[in-house]
Design a protein around this motif. Sequence first.
Motif, PDB file in Angstrom:
ATOM      1  N   ASN A   1       6.147  -3.507   3.239  1.00 25.90           N
ATOM      2  CA  ASN A   1       4.853  -3.764   3.871  1.00 25.90           C
ATOM      3  C   ASN A   1       3.872  -4.468   2.941  1.00 25.90           C
ATOM      4  OD1 ASN A   1       4.010  -1.732   2.127  1.00 25.90           O
ATOM      5  ND2 ASN A   1       3.598  -0.223   3.732  1.00 25.90           N
ATOM      6  N   ALA A   2       4.239  -4.648   1.658  1.00 25.65           N
ATOM      7  CA  ALA A   2       3.411  -5.360   0.668  1.00 25.65           C
ATOM      8  C   ALA A   2       2.019  -4.760   0.530  1.00 25.65           C
ATOM      9  CB  ALA A   2       3.309  -6.848   1.009  1.00 25.65           C
ATOM     10  N   ASP A   3       1.851  -3.506   0.922  1.00 28.90           N
ATOM     11  CA  ASP A   3       0.535  -2.865   0.948  1.00 28.90           C
ATOM     12  C   ASP A   3       0.259  -2.162  -0.380  1.00 28.90           C
ATOM     13  OD1 ASP A   3      -1.842  -1.641   1.571  1.00 28.90           O
ATOM     14  OD2 ASP A   3      -1.094  -0.598   3.352  1.00 28.90           O
ATOM     15  N   VAL A   4      -0.719  -2.678  -1.120  1.00 28.17           N
ATOM     16  CA  VAL A   4      -1.071  -2.071  -2.405  1.00 28.17           C
ATOM     17  C   VAL A   4      -2.321  -1.208  -2.306  1.00 28.17           C
ATOM     18  CG1 VAL A   4      -0.011  -3.986  -3.648  1.00 28.17           C
ATOM     19  CG2 VAL A   4      -2.471  -4.030  -3.206  1.00 28.17           C
ATOM     20  N   GLY A   5      -2.907  -1.163  -1.131  1.00 28.77           N
ATOM     21  CA  GLY A   5      -4.098  -0.329  -0.959  1.00 28.77           C
ATOM     22  C   GLY A   5      -5.326  -0.939  -1.614  1.00 28.77           C
ATOM     23  N   PRO A   6      -6.399  -0.160  -1.749  1.00 27.54           N
ATOM     24  CA  PRO A   6      -7.635  -0.656  -2.348  1.00 27.54           C
ATOM     25  C   PRO A   6      -7.482  -0.850  -3.855  1.00 27.54           C
ATOM     26  CG  PRO A   6      -7.812   1.688  -1.905  1.00 27.54           C
ATOM     27  CD  PRO A   6      -6.515   1.254  -1.310  1.00 27.54           C
ATOM     28  N   PRO A   7      -8.392  -1.605  -4.477  1.00 26.48           N
ATOM     29  CA  PRO A   7      -8.289  -1.881  -5.917  1.00 26.48           C
ATOM     30  C   PRO A   7      -8.206  -0.632  -6.781  1.00 26.48           C
ATOM     31  CG  PRO A   7      -9.892  -3.334  -4.912  1.00 26.48           C
ATOM     32  CD  PRO A   7      -9.489  -2.365  -3.845  1.00 26.48           C
ATOM     33  N   GLU A   8      -8.875   0.444  -6.382  1.00 21.26           N
ATOM     34  CA  GLU A   8      -8.859   1.662  -7.193  1.00 21.26           C
ATOM     35  C   GLU A   8      -7.496   2.360  -7.172  1.00 21.26           C
ATOM     36  OE1 GLU A   8     -11.023   2.707  -3.263  1.00 21.26           O
ATOM     37  OE2 GLU A   8     -10.933   1.025  -4.692  1.00 21.26           O
ATOM     38  N   ASN A   9      -6.603   1.899  -6.303  1.00 25.63           N
ATOM     39  CA  ASN A   9      -5.267   2.484  -6.202  1.00 25.63           C
ATOM     40  C   ASN A   9      -4.219   1.642  -6.931  1.00 25.63           C
ATOM     41  OD1 ASN A   9      -3.690   4.641  -5.100  1.00 25.63           O
ATOM     42  ND2 ASN A   9      -2.851   3.234  -3.579  1.00 25.63           N
ATOM     43  N   VAL A  10      -4.666   0.717  -7.765  1.00 19.75           N
ATOM     44  CA  VAL A  10      -3.778  -0.279  -8.340  1.00 19.75           C
ATOM     45  C   VAL A  10      -2.746   0.297  -9.306  1.00 19.75           C
ATOM     46  CG1 VAL A  10      -5.164  -0.918 -10.358  1.00 19.75           C
ATOM     47  CG2 VAL A  10      -3.777  -2.669  -9.185  1.00 19.75           C
ATOM     48  N   THR A  11      -2.944   1.523  -9.769  1.00 13.39           N
ATOM     49  CA  THR A  11      -1.964   2.135 -10.675  1.00 13.39           C
ATOM     50  C   THR A  11      -1.110   3.205  -9.996  1.00 13.39           C
ATOM     51  OG1 THR A  11      -3.525   3.830 -11.440  1.00 13.39           O
ATOM     52  CG2 THR A  11      -3.465   1.754 -12.674  1.00 13.39           C
ATOM     53  N   GLN A  12      -1.252   3.356  -8.677  1.00 12.23           N
ATOM     54  CA  GLN A  12      -0.552   4.441  -7.983  1.00 12.23           C
ATOM     55  C   GLN A  12       0.178   4.012  -6.716  1.00 12.23           C
ATOM     56  OE1 GLN A  12      -0.269   7.653  -9.030  1.00 12.23           O
ATOM     57  NE2 GLN A  12      -1.392   7.129 -10.895  1.00 12.23           N
ATOM     58  N   TYR A  13      -0.083   2.841  -6.202  1.00 14.17           N
ATOM     59  CA  TYR A  13       0.354   2.498  -4.843  1.00 14.17           C
ATOM     60  C   TYR A  13       1.863   2.490  -4.664  1.00 14.17           C
ATOM     61  CZ  TYR A  13       1.150  -2.216  -6.686  1.00 14.17           C
ATOM     62  OH  TYR A  13       1.597  -3.292  -7.428  1.00 14.17           O
ATOM     63  N   TRP A  14       2.637   2.264  -5.716  1.00 10.33           N
ATOM     64  CA  TRP A  14       4.096   2.268  -5.589  1.00 10.33           C
ATOM     65  C   TRP A  14       4.683   3.649  -5.849  1.00 10.33           C
ATOM     66  CZ3 TRP A  14       1.479   0.509  -9.844  1.00 10.33           C
ATOM     67  CH2 TRP A  14       1.825   1.037 -11.087  1.00 10.33           C
ATOM     68  N   LEU A  15       3.872   4.567  -6.360  1.00 11.38           N
ATOM     69  CA  LEU A  15       4.329   5.922  -6.656  1.00 11.38           C
ATOM     70  C   LEU A  15       4.074   6.875  -5.491  1.00 11.38           C
ATOM     71  CD1 LEU A  15       2.892   6.137 -10.283  1.00 11.38           C
ATOM     72  CD2 LEU A  15       5.280   5.706  -9.630  1.00 11.38           C
ATOM     73  N   ALA A  16       2.913   6.749  -4.859  1.00 10.40           N
ATOM     74  CA  ALA A  16       2.540   7.658  -3.775  1.00 10.40           C
ATOM     75  C   ALA A  16       2.186   6.925  -2.488  1.00 10.40           C
ATOM     76  CB  ALA A  16       1.357   8.519  -4.218  1.00 10.40           C
ATOM     77  N   GLY A  17       2.332   5.620  -2.463  1.00  5.18           N
ATOM     78  CA  GLY A  17       1.974   4.820  -1.310  1.00  5.18           C
ATOM     79  C   GLY A  17       0.602   4.195  -1.501  1.00  5.18           C
ATOM     80  N   PRO A  18       0.274   3.254  -0.626  1.00  2.79           N
ATOM     81  CA  PRO A  18       0.882   2.938   0.675  1.00  2.79           C
ATOM     82  C   PRO A  18       2.070   1.965   0.642  1.00  2.79           C
ATOM     83  CG  PRO A  18      -1.085   1.628   0.385  1.00  2.79           C
ATOM     84  CD  PRO A  18      -1.001   2.522  -0.821  1.00  2.79           C
ATOM     85  N   LEU A  19       2.457   1.446  -0.530  1.00  2.00           N
ATOM     86  CA  LEU A  19       3.599   0.535  -0.555  1.00  2.00           C
ATOM     87  C   LEU A  19       4.846   1.258  -0.038  1.00  2.00           C
ATOM     88  CD1 LEU A  19       4.594  -2.296  -1.353  1.00  2.00           C
ATOM     89  CD2 LEU A  19       5.189  -1.357  -3.605  1.00  2.00           C
ATOM     90  N   ALA A  20       5.576   0.602   0.864  1.00  2.00           N
ATOM     91  CA  ALA A  20       6.782   1.191   1.449  1.00  2.00           C
ATOM     92  C   ALA A  20       7.764   0.087   1.791  1.00  2.00           C
ATOM     93  CB  ALA A  20       6.439   2.004   2.698  1.00  2.00           C
ATOM     94  N   ILE A  21       9.046   0.426   1.689  1.00  2.00           N
ATOM     95  CA  ILE A  21      10.093  -0.564   1.927  1.00  2.00           C
ATOM     96  C   ILE A  21      11.350   0.155   2.408  1.00  2.00           C
ATOM     97  CG2 ILE A  21      10.942  -0.481  -0.464  1.00  2.00           C
ATOM     98  CD1 ILE A  21      11.395  -3.562  -0.252  1.00  2.00           C
ATOM     99  N   SER A  22      12.127  -0.521   3.229  1.00  2.00           N
ATOM    100  CA  SER A  22      13.379   0.054   3.729  1.00  2.00           C
ATOM    101  C   SER A  22      14.551  -0.407   2.872  1.00  2.00           C
ATOM    102  CB  SER A  22      13.612  -0.364   5.182  1.00  2.00           C
ATOM    103  OG  SER A  22      13.915  -1.753   5.253  1.00  2.00           O
ATOM    104  N   ALA A  23      15.683   0.241   3.045  1.00  2.00           N
ATOM    105  CA  ALA A  23      16.889  -0.193   2.340  1.00  2.00           C
ATOM    106  C   ALA A  23      17.291  -1.602   2.772  1.00  2.00           C
ATOM    107  CB  ALA A  23      18.027   0.789   2.601  1.00  2.00           C
ATOM    108  N   GLN A  24      17.154  -1.903   4.046  1.00  2.00           N
ATOM    109  CA  GLN A  24      17.460  -3.253   4.520  1.00  2.00           C
ATOM    110  C   GLN A  24      16.555  -4.282   3.853  1.00  2.00           C
ATOM    111  OE1 GLN A  24      17.513  -3.742   8.778  1.00  2.00           O
ATOM    112  NE2 GLN A  24      18.706  -1.883   9.124  1.00  2.00           N
TER     113      GLN A  24
END
Length: 284
Positions: free
Chosen positions: A154-177
Amino acid sequence: MMRRRHASPPPVAGGVLAALLALVLAACATMLPPALDESVAAAGADPATATLVIYRLEDERTWISNPARSAEQFTPASTSKIPHTLIALETGAVSGPDEVFEWDGVKRWANSWNQTQDFAAAFKRSTVWIYQALTPRIGAPALHDWLDQFHYGNADVGPPENVTQYWLAGPLAISAQEQVAFLAHLARRTLPLSARTYELGVPMMAADSGPGWTLYGKTGWKTVAGETDIGWYVGWLEQTGGEAPGTYVFAFNMDMTDPGADVPKRKAVVMRALSDLGALRAAE
């Protein structure tokens, strides 16, 4: 004037009808990718709460376990270090694999993180604090733009204040496909990146090798309080020999209810499946 009556088609004999039905079902079956459930189970994971997708570049053949889950998006955790590494190199946020990051003295849960190390070591060790130092250098808007160009989930990194966490707790999400689609472009070197980025970045991702083959990959472990842990292993195998040479792109994820027992299964499942497909010898 008499109207001509259309004749009804002659009845089909039961044996002929059964044969036709069998042919239709066989044709439908060939449209579905072969299952990897047995490989997943043999390595100790539950196919009902896991998925594995393997895609061979040369003939575009796909194998899959749990197709429904393969389309479900999950937080990528440290598997995102693959695109993050490429973005950091391409944008100049890091000078190269040998750039050194001084340890700040803060003790973290992994002993291998608690030391000064270069960027290449940080990828191998999944040193989170180093990548958390890099993402602010790139900035949330640029990170989103790059992930979007990569079609990375979804390429979603969230707001700027979430720039160090978005791949650890979301909102970034991706499927196996989606992981496989992204990694296929990386293996083919068709992402919008410079030759320098490929030259420096791809060798950092080498995880294992043997006579005639190299495995590139990254594990991931999403752990958020109150949620089911998710384990990942993604990457690609370049095999020039063996029974079935080729480039095999893979993405595996699983629920981890007992991390102590489940963490080793991430790579074990992929290696077992590649062996079962003839891409690797069983002993390897």
